[in-house]
Scaffold this active site. Structure first.
Site, PDB file in Angstrom:
ATOM      1  N   GLU A  88     -30.677  11.532   3.702  1.00  0.00           N
ATOM      2  CA  GLU A  88     -29.503  10.692   3.959  1.00  0.00           C
ATOM      3  C   GLU A  88     -28.341  11.065   3.055  1.00  0.00           C
ATOM      4  O   GLU A  88     -28.539  11.419   1.897  1.00  0.00           O
ATOM      5  CB  GLU A  88     -29.857   9.219   3.724  1.00  0.00           C
ATOM      6  N   ASP A  89     -27.138  10.946   3.596  1.00  0.00           N
ATOM      7  CA  ASP A  89     -25.952  11.162   2.777  1.00  0.00           C
ATOM      8  C   ASP A  89     -25.768  10.036   1.770  1.00  0.00           C
ATOM      9  O   ASP A  89     -25.511  10.263   0.604  1.00  0.00           O
ATOM     10  CB  ASP A  89     -24.698  11.297   3.654  1.00  0.00           C
ATOM     11  N   ASP A  92     -26.507   2.430   1.392  1.00  0.00           N
ATOM     12  CA  ASP A  92     -25.613   1.369   0.939  1.00  0.00           C
ATOM     13  C   ASP A  92     -26.409   0.058   0.994  1.00  0.00           C
ATOM     14  O   ASP A  92     -27.186  -0.233   0.086  1.00  0.00           O
ATOM     15  CB  ASP A  92     -24.395   1.413   1.868  1.00  0.00           C
ATOM     16  N   PHE A 142     -15.868   2.995  -1.929  1.00  0.00           N
ATOM     17  CA  PHE A 142     -15.982   3.760  -0.695  1.00  0.00           C
ATOM     18  C   PHE A 142     -15.657   5.214  -0.982  1.00  0.00           C
ATOM     19  O   PHE A 142     -14.600   5.533  -1.529  1.00  0.00           O
ATOM     20  CB  PHE A 142     -15.040   3.196   0.369  1.00  0.00           C
ATOM     21  N   ARG A 155     -14.550  14.293   6.257  1.00  0.00           N
ATOM     22  CA  ARG A 155     -15.930  14.769   6.197  1.00  0.00           C
ATOM     23  C   ARG A 155     -16.041  16.176   5.639  1.00  0.00           C
ATOM     24  O   ARG A 155     -17.014  16.530   4.989  1.00  0.00           O
ATOM     25  CB  ARG A 155     -16.490  14.860   7.627  1.00  0.00           C
TER      26      ARG A 155
HETATM   27  P1  IMP Z   1     -26.243   1.120   5.120  1.00  0.00           P
HETATM   28  O1  IMP Z   1     -26.923   0.816   6.401  1.00  0.00           O
HETATM   29  O2  IMP Z   1     -25.415  -0.043   4.630  1.00  0.00           O
HETATM   30  O3  IMP Z   1     -27.142   1.644   4.055  1.00  0.00           O
HETATM   31  O4  IMP Z   1     -25.141   2.165   5.447  1.00  0.00           O
HETATM   32  C1  IMP Z   1     -25.349   3.488   5.530  1.00  0.00           C
HETATM   33  C2  IMP Z   1     -24.217   4.151   6.286  1.00  0.00           C
HETATM   34  O5  IMP Z   1     -22.944   3.529   6.030  1.00  0.00           O
HETATM   35  C3  IMP Z   1     -24.055   5.561   5.812  1.00  0.00           C
HETATM   36  O6  IMP Z   1     -24.907   6.427   6.534  1.00  0.00           O
HETATM   37  C4  IMP Z   1     -22.591   5.802   6.065  1.00  0.00           C
HETATM   38  O7  IMP Z   1     -22.394   6.209   7.401  1.00  0.00           O
HETATM   39  C5  IMP Z   1     -21.934   4.472   5.857  1.00  0.00           C
HETATM   40  N1  IMP Z   1     -21.384   4.317   4.498  1.00  0.00           N
HETATM   41  C6  IMP Z   1     -21.785   3.465   3.544  1.00  0.00           C
HETATM   42  N2  IMP Z   1     -21.052   3.594   2.427  1.00  0.00           N
HETATM   43  C7  IMP Z   1     -20.150   4.579   2.677  1.00  0.00           C
HETATM   44  C8  IMP Z   1     -19.107   5.201   1.899  1.00  0.00           C
HETATM   45  O8  IMP Z   1     -18.822   4.897   0.729  1.00  0.00           O
HETATM   46  N3  IMP Z   1     -18.408   6.193   2.508  1.00  0.00           N
HETATM   47  C9  IMP Z   1     -18.658   6.598   3.792  1.00  0.00           C
HETATM   48  N4  IMP Z   1     -19.630   6.042   4.553  1.00  0.00           N
HETATM   49  C10 IMP Z   1     -20.366   5.046   4.001  1.00  0.00           C
HETATM   50 MG    MG Z   2     -24.851   8.068   7.651  1.00  0.00          MG
END
Ligand code: IMP
Ligand code: MG
Length: 181
Positions: A88-89, A92, A142, A155
């Site tokens: 995963e990138d 969050d 962010f 990106r």
């Molecule tokens: P989660 O489900 O809240 O863990 O969110 C994960 C997804 O939210 C990531 O795969 C990203 O696509 C997006 N995301 C969360 N934080 C960021 C950020 O700081 N920058 C860009 N995308 C984010």
């Molecule tokens: Mg993502």
């Protein structure tokens, strides 16, 4: 995080993964599109055989905080009995990763763990994720670049940074052109 910092950390993670998954021929799975950059660099730094695959999902982050996701593109590979590493990138809230793990777990892989480049632990809702490898823990800001976008922008930056509030200092969209062009 600069390009050099990212490269160094990706190499360290690849070394750990190569050690841990020796002889296991793992399948590295990522989610379009954000994870592509990390997957490409990480997989190429491995010193063991591995395969890659990608999934695509929708997430309704803007509309609802529930993180409800739907599968748009499934894996090409069978994962039953295989060692799977979800790459995963960023994690969050953890809702997206939890959804993906649920989907993958039903297919009975031999093992299922997570490697995330960035970890925003401050915002975590799902606390039970098997995060085995973590590139950087970051605060609740962010970030964009190295696969991460803001409305599909930024990106392609080779580094990771934050967006400025100042419209006059619009974020760089790429590296400066080399001299002589
Ligand atoms: P989660 O489900 O809240 O863990 O969110 C994960 C997804 O939210 C990531 O795969 C990203 O696509 C997006 N995301 C969360 N934080 C960021 C950020 O700081 N920058 C860009 N995308 C984010
Ligand atoms: Mg993502």
């Amino acid at each position: 995080m600069s390009e050099a910092q990212i490269r160094r950390r990706v190499d360290e993670l690849a070394a750990e993964i190569s050690r841990d998954y020796e002889g296991a021929n793992p399948l590295l799975v990522t989610v379009l599109k954000g994870g592509l950059y990390f997957l490409a660099d990480l997989s190429r730094a491995l010193t063991i055989p591995a395969a890659i695959d990608v999934m695509a999902i929708t997430s309704y982050r803007g509309g609802s905080p529930s993180g409800v996701a739907r599968l748009l593109k499934d894996l090409d590979e069978e994962i039953t009995g295989r060692e799977v590493l979800l790459v995963e990138d960023i994690i969050d809230t953890g809702l997206t990763a939890a959804y993906l793990l649920r989907v993958l777990q039903t297919r009975n892989p031999a093992g299922l763990a997570i490697c995330t480049l960035l970890d925003k632990t401050a915002r975590r809702i799902v606390h039970s994720l098997p995060i085995r490898y973590r590139g950087f823990e970051i605060p609740d800001v962010f970030v964009v670049g190295y696969g991460l976008d803001y409305g599909q922008r930024h990106r392609t930056l080779p580094y990771i940074g934050t967006l400025s509030d100042d419209p006059e200092s619009a974020p760089l969209l790429g590296r400066p052109a080399p001299p002589g062009r």
